[in-house]
Scaffold this motif. Structure first.
Motif, PDB file in Angstrom:
ATOM      1  N   UNK A  85      55.497 108.565  67.271  1.00  0.00           N
ATOM      2  CA  UNK A  85      56.641 108.716  67.736  1.00  0.00           C
ATOM      3  C   UNK A  85      57.550 109.904  68.427  1.00  0.00           C
ATOM      4  N   UNK A  86      56.822 110.702  67.623  1.00  0.00           N
ATOM      5  CA  UNK A  86      57.335 112.320  68.107  1.00  0.00           C
ATOM      6  C   UNK A  86      56.821 112.592  69.559  1.00  0.00           C
ATOM      7  N   UNK A  87      56.038 112.541  70.269  1.00  0.00           N
ATOM      8  CA  UNK A  87      56.075 112.207  71.878  1.00  0.00           C
ATOM      9  C   UNK A  87      57.870 112.344  72.601  1.00  0.00           C
ATOM     10  N   UNK A  88      58.103 110.842  72.029  1.00  0.00           N
ATOM     11  CA  UNK A  88      59.201 110.300  72.720  1.00  0.00           C
ATOM     12  C   UNK A  88      60.029 110.437  72.367  1.00  0.00           C
ATOM     13  N   UNK A  89      60.611 111.121  70.875  1.00  0.00           N
ATOM     14  CA  UNK A  89      61.886 111.876  70.745  1.00  0.00           C
ATOM     15  C   UNK A  89      61.562 112.955  71.498  1.00  0.00           C
ATOM     16  N   UNK A  90      60.776 113.922  71.262  1.00  0.00           N
ATOM     17  CA  UNK A  90      60.499 115.265  72.643  1.00  0.00           C
ATOM     18  C   UNK A  90      60.917 114.708  73.486  1.00  0.00           C
ATOM     19  N   UNK A 290      54.401 102.425  69.546  1.00  0.00           N
ATOM     20  CA  UNK A 290      53.319 103.399  69.963  1.00  0.00           C
ATOM     21  C   UNK A 290      53.174 103.204  71.468  1.00  0.00           C
ATOM     22  N   UNK A 291      52.542 104.706  72.284  1.00  0.00           N
ATOM     23  CA  UNK A 291      51.819 103.649  73.683  1.00  0.00           C
ATOM     24  C   UNK A 291      50.556 103.442  73.421  1.00  0.00           C
ATOM     25  N   UNK A 292      49.778 103.860  72.414  1.00  0.00           N
ATOM     26  CA  UNK A 292      48.227 103.495  71.899  1.00  0.00           C
ATOM     27  C   UNK A 292      48.394 101.465  70.886  1.00  0.00           C
ATOM     28  N   UNK A 293      49.437 101.238  70.986  1.00  0.00           N
ATOM     29  CA  UNK A 293      50.027 100.305  70.832  1.00  0.00           C
ATOM     30  C   UNK A 293      49.795  99.406  71.197  1.00  0.00           C
ATOM     31  N   UNK A 304      59.928  98.215  67.792  1.00  0.00           N
ATOM     32  CA  UNK A 304      60.130  99.441  69.089  1.00  0.00           C
ATOM     33  C   UNK A 304      61.404  99.972  68.238  1.00  0.00           C
ATOM     34  N   UNK A 305      62.170 101.611  67.936  1.00  0.00           N
ATOM     35  CA  UNK A 305      62.684 102.176  67.435  1.00  0.00           C
ATOM     36  C   UNK A 305      63.005 103.587  69.149  1.00  0.00           C
TER      37      UNK A 305
END
Length: 352
Positions: A85-90, A290-293, A304-305
């Motif tokens: 989740x973190x890369x999208x938040x950043x 996530x992108x992996x999903x 998806x949040x």
């Protein structure tokens, strides 16, 4: 020497905010507003000031900013860097900061209160203007004490009663409900949740919020007053051992909702290794999208949040705090389901 070259300050000349204002034909206050990305600045003014900054090669002095009480630096503290989740938040944080003169500095901690506290204190010592804490493990009263010294927005931290700091979250209870409702709609009634061990989450964490939503949706769907939640250790190899035991159970459910893609993807990998077919033997829904999903070989249905949007909202909320807002804000974003092959295949006709 061209006229344009003559207008540029020589190397020995010190370019200041006043130089920029004169070059742009605007006031110093106007330049300051553009640099702070303040609300209400027109695009015409913004373009004029940015053109002047570029033409003059102006770089504001960070030391001078600090002396004026503003460093134009925002600290972002991440607790578990493995979380997809973190890369999208950043990315969301950077998207808001890019057109402004604010910069982000990222600190990485783990679930130890002492280290988390030490990093926050260091960010305060470096005179950062505000902090975004992503999934902090600190008690609310400790965050509130820090918030007296520096504006703070907490992400992945459900404390709607906090007055000293702001929170921005996905509605994690609703997200879990959406997952269960989707499984029920596909015909599944034997549904279990895989969550983290009791020590790995607290009342305001996303983990416990998702558990609340899962229980509520199961009860509302008539699937029992007492519903099963499997507890998975956070650290390897115990984590994988617990998942293997789950997949080997004779009473294994027909469908599972995982608290995070982090565990759902590992579960899919182990299921393939152990000959458990997904979704024929076991339907799986994760959380985070996530992108992996989304990879074809993974094909994981997930909640998806919108981490990028949460990062953007959190950054705007923090900047408004820095600019003087005092009333606390607690913002919930509504999540949604991205359905993929781990939930149901197009040719599936029966689920049970």
């Amino acid at each position: 020497m061209s006229v344009e070259d003559k207008q540029k300050p020589q190397r020995n000349d010190r370019v200041t905010i006043r130089t920029v204002a004169t070059h742009a034909g605007v006031s110093v206050a106007a330049v300051s507003k553009v640099m702070r990305n303040a609300y209400g600045v027109s695009e015409a003014l913004r373009a004029k000031v940015k053109d002047a900054i570029e033409a003059l090669g102006y770089r504001p002095s960070r030391a001078a900013r600090g002396l004026r009480g503003r460093s134009f630096t925002i600290g972002v503290l991440l607790i578990d860097i493995r979380n997809p989740f973190l890369p999208e938040v950043i990315a969301g944080v950077n998207a808001v900061l890019a057109p402004s003169h604010y910069q982000a500095m990222i600190g990485v901690s783990d679930a130890r209160v002492q280290l988390e506290t030490s990093l926050i204190e260091s960010m305060i010592d470096y005179k950062m203007d505000g902090l975004i804490l992503v999934a902090p493990r600190l008690p609310s009263e400790i965050i509130a004490r820090f918030a007296v010294q520096i504006p703070i927005v907490a992400v992945g931290y459900h404390d709607a009663g906090a007055t000293a700091f702001d929170t921005v979250n996905a509605d994690d209870q609703r997200g879990a409900e959406i997952a269960v409702e989707a499984l029920i709609a596909c015909g599944y009634s034997d549904i279990e949740m895989l969550s983290l061990g009791e020590r790995e989450g607290h009342a305001v964490s996303v983990v416990r919020q998702r558990e609340i939503g899962y229980r509520r949706a199961m009860q509302r769907g008539g699937l029992g007053a007492s519903v099963p939640i499997g507890k998975i250790p956070i650290a390897s190899p115990k984590r994988e051992v617990a998942m293997r035991k789950f997949l080997s159970r004779k009473d294994r459910p027909r469908a599972v909702f995982c608290w995070s893609d982090l565990d759902a993807i590992t579960l899919l990998s182990l299921a393939m290794e152990m000959g458990v077919r997904v979704p024929e033997d076991l339907a799986v829904i994760g959380y985070d999208n996530s992108s992996t999903a989304a990879l074809g070989l993974v094909d994981l249905a997930s909640i998806d949040q919108s981490g990028r949007e949460i990062g953007q909202v959190a950054t705007r909320t923090l900047i408004s705090r820095i600019e003087g807002r005092t009333a606390s804000e607690h913002i919930l974003q509504i999540p949604s389901l991205v359905s993929r092959g781990s939930l149901i295949r197009p040719d599936d006709t029966k689920q049970g």
